[in-house]
Design an enzyme around this catalytic site. Sequence first.
Site, PDB file in Angstrom:
ATOM      1  CG  HIS A  57      -1.729  -1.061   1.559  1.00 31.84           C
ATOM      2  ND1 HIS A  57      -1.312  -2.182   2.207  1.00 31.84           N
ATOM      3  CD2 HIS A  57      -3.044  -1.244   1.309  1.00 31.84           C
ATOM      4  CE1 HIS A  57      -2.325  -3.018   2.340  1.00 31.84           C
ATOM      5  NE2 HIS A  57      -3.394  -2.478   1.798  1.00 31.84           N
ATOM      6  CG  ASP A  60       1.794  -1.230   3.459  1.00 38.40           C
ATOM      7  OD1 ASP A  60       1.142  -0.834   4.434  1.00 38.40           O
ATOM      8  OD2 ASP A  60       1.365  -2.081   2.645  1.00 38.40           O
ATOM      9  CG  MET A  91      -1.123  -5.858  -6.192  1.00 35.22           C
ATOM     10  SD  MET A  91      -1.288  -5.275  -4.480  1.00 35.22           S
ATOM     11  CE  MET A  91      -1.923  -6.728  -3.671  1.00 35.22           C
ATOM     12  CD  GLU A 184      -8.427  -7.980  -1.220  1.00 36.34           C
ATOM     13  OE1 GLU A 184      -7.495  -7.312  -1.742  1.00 36.34           O
ATOM     14  OE2 GLU A 184      -8.334  -8.533  -0.120  1.00 36.34           O
ATOM     15  CE  LYS A 186     -12.177  -8.499   5.640  1.00 36.13           C
ATOM     16  NZ  LYS A 186     -11.075  -7.830   6.369  1.00 36.13           N
ATOM     17  CD  GLU A 220      -7.929 -11.852   1.983  1.00 41.71           C
ATOM     18  OE1 GLU A 220      -7.349 -10.893   1.428  1.00 41.71           O
ATOM     19  OE2 GLU A 220      -8.113 -11.934   3.206  1.00 41.71           O
ATOM     20  CG  HIS A 223     -11.795 -11.042   2.014  1.00 42.83           C
ATOM     21  ND1 HIS A 223     -11.324 -10.023   1.251  1.00 42.83           N
ATOM     22  CD2 HIS A 223     -11.075 -11.011   3.166  1.00 42.83           C
ATOM     23  CE1 HIS A 223     -10.352  -9.390   1.903  1.00 42.83           C
ATOM     24  NE2 HIS A 223     -10.189  -9.985   3.063  1.00 42.83           N
ATOM     25  CG  ASP A 248      -5.152 -10.898  -1.667  1.00 41.34           C
ATOM     26  OD1 ASP A 248      -4.211 -10.813  -2.488  1.00 41.34           O
ATOM     27  OD2 ASP A 248      -5.604  -9.907  -1.046  1.00 41.34           O
ATOM     28  CG  ASP A 258     -10.074 -10.370   8.320  1.00 37.62           C
ATOM     29  OD1 ASP A 258      -9.713 -11.400   7.700  1.00 37.62           O
ATOM     30  OD2 ASP A 258      -9.785  -9.225   7.967  1.00 37.62           O
ATOM     31  CG  ASP A 260      -5.797 -11.724   7.298  1.00 42.27           C
ATOM     32  OD1 ASP A 260      -6.525 -12.052   6.340  1.00 42.27           O
ATOM     33  OD2 ASP A 260      -5.669 -10.543   7.660  1.00 42.27           O
ATOM     34  CG  ASP A 290      -3.843 -10.005   2.213  1.00 43.42           C
ATOM     35  OD1 ASP A 290      -3.068  -9.600   3.095  1.00 43.42           O
ATOM     36  OD2 ASP A 290      -4.877  -9.399   1.884  1.00 43.42           O
TER      37      ASP A 290
HETATM   38  C1  GCO Z   1      -7.976  -7.132   4.497  1.00 43.54           C
HETATM   39  C2  GCO Z   1      -7.616  -7.110   3.035  1.00 43.54           C
HETATM   40  C3  GCO Z   1      -6.390  -6.313   2.733  1.00 43.54           C
HETATM   41  C4  GCO Z   1      -6.221  -6.060   1.251  1.00 43.54           C
HETATM   42  C5  GCO Z   1      -5.149  -5.081   1.023  1.00 43.54           C
HETATM   43  C6  GCO Z   1      -4.825  -4.912  -0.428  1.00 43.54           C
HETATM   44  O1  GCO Z   1      -8.786  -7.980   4.839  1.00 43.54           O
HETATM   45  O2  GCO Z   1      -7.485  -6.307   5.245  1.00 43.54           O
HETATM   46  O3  GCO Z   1      -7.445  -8.435   2.599  1.00 43.54           O
HETATM   47  O4  GCO Z   1      -5.275  -6.960   3.271  1.00 43.54           O
HETATM   48  O5  GCO Z   1      -5.923  -7.220   0.555  1.00 43.54           O
HETATM   49  O6  GCO Z   1      -5.542  -3.879   1.571  1.00 43.54           O
HETATM   50  O7  GCO Z   1      -5.690  -4.086  -1.010  1.00 43.54           O
HETATM   51 MN    MN Z   2      -6.578  -9.183   0.776  1.00 41.54          MN
HETATM   52 MN    MN Z   3      -8.304  -9.878   4.054  1.00 43.58          MN
END
Ligand code: GCO
Ligand code: MN
Ligand code: MN
Length: 389
Positions: A57, A60, A91, A184, A186, A220, A223, A248, A258, A260, A290
């Site tokens: 990002h 980041d 990306m 993307e 979610k 993802e 998600h 992702d 969430d 991850d 991700d």
């Molecule tokens: C989340 C998202 C993020 C995006 C990222 C890229 O759940 O926080 O998956 O990690 O993928 O912001 O755009």
């Molecule tokens: Mn993501």
């Molecule tokens: Mn995510």
Amino acid sequence: MPHRFTPTPKDKFTFGLWTVGNAGRDPFGLPTRRGMSPAEIVDLLGEVGGVHGVNFHDNDLVPIDASASEAETIKSDFGKALKRTKLKVAMATTNLFSDPAFRDGAFTSNDAEVRAYALQKTMKAMDLGAEFGAQVYVFWGGREGVETDGSKDPIEAEQRFRRAIDFLCAYSIDKNYGYRFALEAKPNEPRGHMYFPTTGHYLAFIPTLRHPEMVGVNPEVAHEHMAGLNFCHGVAQAIGADKLFHIDLNDQEFGRYDQDFRFGAANPKGAFFLVKLLEEAKYQGFKHFDAHAYRTSDRDDVIEFARGCMRTYLILKDKARQWSEDSDIRSLLKQINRGGKDLDALSVRYSKAHAETLRAMKFDRESLASRPLPYEKLDQRTMEILMGV
Ligand code: GCO
Ligand code: MN
Ligand code: MN
């Protein structure tokens, strides 16, 4: 010769700065790991080995309040780390969710000035991504949504989002960046309800854009699982529409926050069918993990986390090959698929004659219902291959 489960850059595995760089902060607790600079994160990925590239990002890499000279130093250190490690930037994306200015959304905010700022921030982030050679540009609408539907007209919100993507497609074309945009989805977190909750929603949205050819999706795992959906099916639909521009990979228990998790950590069987799908469809894009390490991990364990993501993918790829070469599986597949060229020829295209023929046909319902479908046997054999028996 490298071991078959050892990744190489050709596998196109990538990590975001925010994934291995995650410091273990959660809504209830402070960071458990030291924050790393972008260059330190790239060096860590170099130590992991076999990684193709890194994603970021805008913030980041360059903090939102950095001065011009601070930004130059950070970028130069980051560039040197990329050279040292031979990692690419694959990306880039925009942080349109952390700053309180975006508390009620970015492109869909009710405030025209916030919407304008979001466009400006994204154009600058696209410049930054292009400076480092990013090919894919991801849009994740972290704050695009509501807690109460009284606050926004959902039709107007969608229209605002569409206008923003149209504008930014034109910007990319104007600047000759060659970006492929990946949207993307979610369903929730951080908003109570987010617009475009699933990959399918975005697939329906894309054809309504001015430049649909340059826009695809970035599904993802976590998600779609948060939405209680079968991830593989969403990805298959994206592949069928030629819209799988990025992916992702991570993992997520259904019905939880969430999470991850490391790829394959929660639902290895789902991960298997996903890898099988991606490999059989010859998906050529980046495979981005991700995910982040458990909050309990130290630096060494973060490295194990990153290696684990890639290793699991490669093991499942090998399992997919075993599966398709397995003699039991092959004979079961033969048994369950009953072809019928003449019948398919009738239904592949409508004609009056075909319709008449179909209308006049006699079907024996009892015999249709009595043909064996040994799916238990098929699934058990699949599980045994997965379990290494
Ligand atoms: C989340 C998202 C993020 C995006 C990222 C890229 O759940 O926080 O998956 O990690 O993928 O912001 O755009
Ligand atoms: Mn993501
Ligand atoms: Mn995510």
